[in-house]
Design a protein around this motif. Structure first.
Motif, PDB file in Angstrom:
ATOM      1  N   CYS A  74      -2.377 -17.431  24.713  1.00 28.99           N
ATOM      2  CA  CYS A  74      -0.992 -16.883  25.185  1.00 28.99           C
ATOM      3  C   CYS A  74      -1.178 -15.169  25.431  1.00 28.99           C
ATOM      4  N   PHE A  75      -2.315 -14.567  24.915  1.00 29.59           N
ATOM      5  CA  PHE A  75      -2.386 -13.198  25.012  1.00 29.59           C
ATOM      6  C   PHE A  75      -3.840 -12.950  25.241  1.00 29.59           C
ATOM      7  N   PRO A  76      -4.306 -13.352  26.701  1.00 28.48           N
ATOM      8  CA  PRO A  76      -5.670 -13.371  26.999  1.00 28.48           C
ATOM      9  C   PRO A  76      -6.124 -11.731  27.274  1.00 28.48           C
ATOM     10  N   SER A  77      -5.236 -10.711  27.592  1.00 30.85           N
ATOM     11  CA  SER A  77      -5.800  -9.561  27.641  1.00 30.85           C
ATOM     12  C   SER A  77      -6.184  -9.036  26.098  1.00 30.85           C
ATOM     13  N   TYR A  78      -6.120  -9.515  24.945  1.00 21.74           N
ATOM     14  CA  TYR A  78      -6.695  -8.998  23.754  1.00 21.74           C
ATOM     15  C   TYR A  78      -8.030  -9.368  23.478  1.00 21.74           C
ATOM     16  N   CYS A  79      -8.337 -10.316  24.208  1.00 17.96           N
ATOM     17  CA  CYS A  79      -9.845 -11.018  23.982  1.00 17.96           C
ATOM     18  C   CYS A  79     -10.032 -11.279  22.521  1.00 17.96           C
ATOM     19  N   GLY A  80      -9.018 -11.799  21.784  1.00 24.72           N
ATOM     20  CA  GLY A  80      -8.936 -12.010  20.491  1.00 24.72           C
ATOM     21  C   GLY A  80      -7.917 -11.547  19.934  1.00 24.72           C
ATOM     22  N   ILE A  81      -6.797 -11.950  19.787  1.00 27.28           N
ATOM     23  CA  ILE A  81      -5.590 -11.249  19.230  1.00 27.28           C
ATOM     24  C   ILE A  81      -5.592 -11.691  17.713  1.00 27.28           C
ATOM     25  N   GLY A  82      -5.219 -10.460  16.783  1.00 30.92           N
ATOM     26  CA  GLY A  82      -5.156 -10.639  15.330  1.00 30.92           C
ATOM     27  C   GLY A  82      -3.718 -10.770  14.995  1.00 30.92           C
ATOM     28  N   SER A  83      -3.607 -10.531  13.651  1.00 26.06           N
ATOM     29  CA  SER A  83      -2.298 -11.006  12.962  1.00 26.06           C
ATOM     30  C   SER A  83      -1.562  -9.841  13.266  1.00 26.06           C
ATOM     31  N   PHE A  84      -1.889  -8.501  13.227  1.00 23.41           N
ATOM     32  CA  PHE A  84      -0.969  -7.403  13.063  1.00 23.41           C
ATOM     33  C   PHE A  84      -0.783  -7.376  14.652  1.00 23.41           C
ATOM     34  N   GLU A  85      -1.741  -7.423  15.517  1.00 22.91           N
ATOM     35  CA  GLU A  85      -1.241  -7.317  16.955  1.00 22.91           C
ATOM     36  C   GLU A  85      -0.230  -8.387  17.454  1.00 22.91           C
ATOM     37  N   LEU A  86      -0.275  -9.592  16.815  1.00 21.33           N
ATOM     38  CA  LEU A  86       0.628 -10.502  17.331  1.00 21.33           C
ATOM     39  C   LEU A  86       1.899 -10.392  16.749  1.00 21.33           C
ATOM     40  N   LEU A  87       1.896  -9.760  15.440  1.00 23.08           N
ATOM     41  CA  LEU A  87       3.241  -9.294  14.892  1.00 23.08           C
ATOM     42  C   LEU A  87       3.935  -8.121  15.752  1.00 23.08           C
ATOM     43  N   ALA A  88       3.089  -7.155  16.355  1.00 23.16           N
ATOM     44  CA  ALA A  88       3.684  -6.229  17.252  1.00 23.16           C
ATOM     45  C   ALA A  88       4.192  -6.743  18.466  1.00 23.16           C
ATOM     46  N   GLU A  89       3.488  -7.614  19.153  1.00 24.82           N
ATOM     47  CA  GLU A  89       3.792  -8.338  20.359  1.00 24.82           C
ATOM     48  C   GLU A  89       5.142  -9.001  19.918  1.00 24.82           C
ATOM     49  N   LEU A  90       5.413  -9.618  18.691  1.00 32.18           N
ATOM     50  CA  LEU A  90       6.609 -10.378  18.711  1.00 32.18           C
ATOM     51  C   LEU A  90       7.740  -9.604  18.325  1.00 32.18           C
ATOM     52  N   GLY A  91       7.419  -8.302  17.965  1.00 33.33           N
ATOM     53  CA  GLY A  91       8.690  -7.469  17.389  1.00 33.33           C
ATOM     54  C   GLY A  91       8.768  -7.504  16.110  1.00 33.33           C
ATOM     55  N   VAL A  92       7.776  -7.866  15.331  1.00 28.26           N
ATOM     56  CA  VAL A  92       8.037  -8.156  13.812  1.00 28.26           C
ATOM     57  C   VAL A  92       7.154  -7.024  12.987  1.00 28.26           C
ATOM     58  N   THR A  93       7.696  -6.419  11.966  1.00 23.51           N
ATOM     59  CA  THR A  93       6.971  -5.439  11.182  1.00 23.51           C
ATOM     60  C   THR A  93       6.770  -6.015   9.454  1.00 23.51           C
ATOM     61  N   PRO A  94       5.583  -6.287   9.257  1.00 21.98           N
ATOM     62  CA  PRO A  94       5.367  -6.490   7.935  1.00 21.98           C
ATOM     63  C   PRO A  94       5.887  -5.555   6.891  1.00 21.98           C
ATOM     64  N   VAL A  95       6.583  -5.796   6.050  1.00 28.01           N
ATOM     65  CA  VAL A  95       7.033  -4.695   4.839  1.00 28.01           C
ATOM     66  C   VAL A  95       6.269  -4.947   3.668  1.00 28.01           C
ATOM     67  N   TYR A  96       5.656  -4.058   3.027  1.00 27.60           N
ATOM     68  CA  TYR A  96       4.936  -3.962   1.824  1.00 27.60           C
ATOM     69  C   TYR A  96       5.808  -3.522   0.834  1.00 27.60           C
ATOM     70  N   VAL A  97       6.192  -4.267  -0.140  1.00 27.76           N
ATOM     71  CA  VAL A  97       7.243  -3.933  -1.195  1.00 27.76           C
ATOM     72  C   VAL A  97       6.205  -3.799  -2.381  1.00 27.76           C
ATOM     73  N   LEU A  98       6.772  -2.679  -3.138  1.00 27.75           N
ATOM     74  CA  LEU A  98       6.117  -2.562  -4.595  1.00 27.75           C
ATOM     75  C   LEU A  98       6.956  -3.389  -5.606  1.00 27.75           C
ATOM     76  N   PRO A  99       6.118  -4.035  -6.542  1.00 21.47           N
ATOM     77  CA  PRO A  99       7.066  -4.604  -7.572  1.00 21.47           C
ATOM     78  C   PRO A  99       7.948  -3.695  -8.386  1.00 21.47           C
ATOM     79  N   ALA A 100       9.142  -4.423  -8.753  1.00 23.18           N
ATOM     80  CA  ALA A 100       9.878  -3.698  -9.588  1.00 23.18           C
ATOM     81  C   ALA A 100       9.195  -3.275 -10.893  1.00 23.18           C
ATOM     82  N   ASP A 101       9.243  -2.115 -11.696  1.00 28.25           N
ATOM     83  CA  ASP A 101       8.974  -2.075 -12.980  1.00 28.25           C
ATOM     84  C   ASP A 101       9.547  -2.752 -13.948  1.00 28.25           C
TER      85      ASP A 101
END
Length: 101
Positions: A74-101
Motif C-alpha cells: 500500500c505504501f511502496p515509497s517507504y520501502c517497509g512501513i512501520g507502525s508509527f509511519e502507518l498511524l501518521a499516514e492514517l491520521g491517527v495519533t497514539p496517546v500514552y496515558v499515565l495510570p491514575a494514582d
C-alpha cells in the motif's frame, strides 16, 4: 459510502503492530489509546486502503502475504512501513496515558 472513522483506521493496524505500540507505552509506564491527529483522519488514505484490501480479498498471493507485507504494498515509497509511519499516514495519533494514582 460513509466517512471513515477512527475505528476504521485502527482496523487497518495489524494486531502485532498495535502490540508493539502498547509495549512501547508500557515500557514508559503508560497505557495506550488512539485519537485522530491534529489535522484529522486521512480519510482518502483510509478509503484507498479499504478499497485495495477488498479488491484483493480473493487473491491467493495477497492472502499469503503477512499483514506487514500487505501494508508495504500500500505504501511502496517507504520501502517497509512501520507502525508509527502507518498511524501518521492514517491520521491517527497514539496517546500514552499515565495510570491514575
Amino acid at each position: 459510502m460513509t466517512e471513515p472513522t477512527l475505528s476504521d483506521a485502527l482496523d487497518l493496524l495489524p494486531e502485532a503492530w498495535h502490540d508493539d505500540v502498547a509495549d512501547d507505552a508500557a515500557a514508559q509506564g503508560c497505557a495506550v489509546g488512539y485519537t485522530s491527529a491534529a489535522g484529522g483522519l486521512r480519510t482518502k488514505t483510509i478509503e484507498r486502503m479499504q478499497r485495495l484490501f477488498t479488491e484483493r480479498e480473493a487473491d491467493g498471493d495477497w492472502q499469503a502475504m503477512s499483514p506487514g507485507h500487505r501494508l508495504d504494498e500500500c505504501f511502496p515509497s517507504y520501502c517497509g512501513i512501520g507502525s508509527f509511519e502507518l498511524l501518521a499516514e492514517l491520521g491517527v495519533t497514539p496517546v500514552y496515558v499515565l495510570p491514575a494514582d
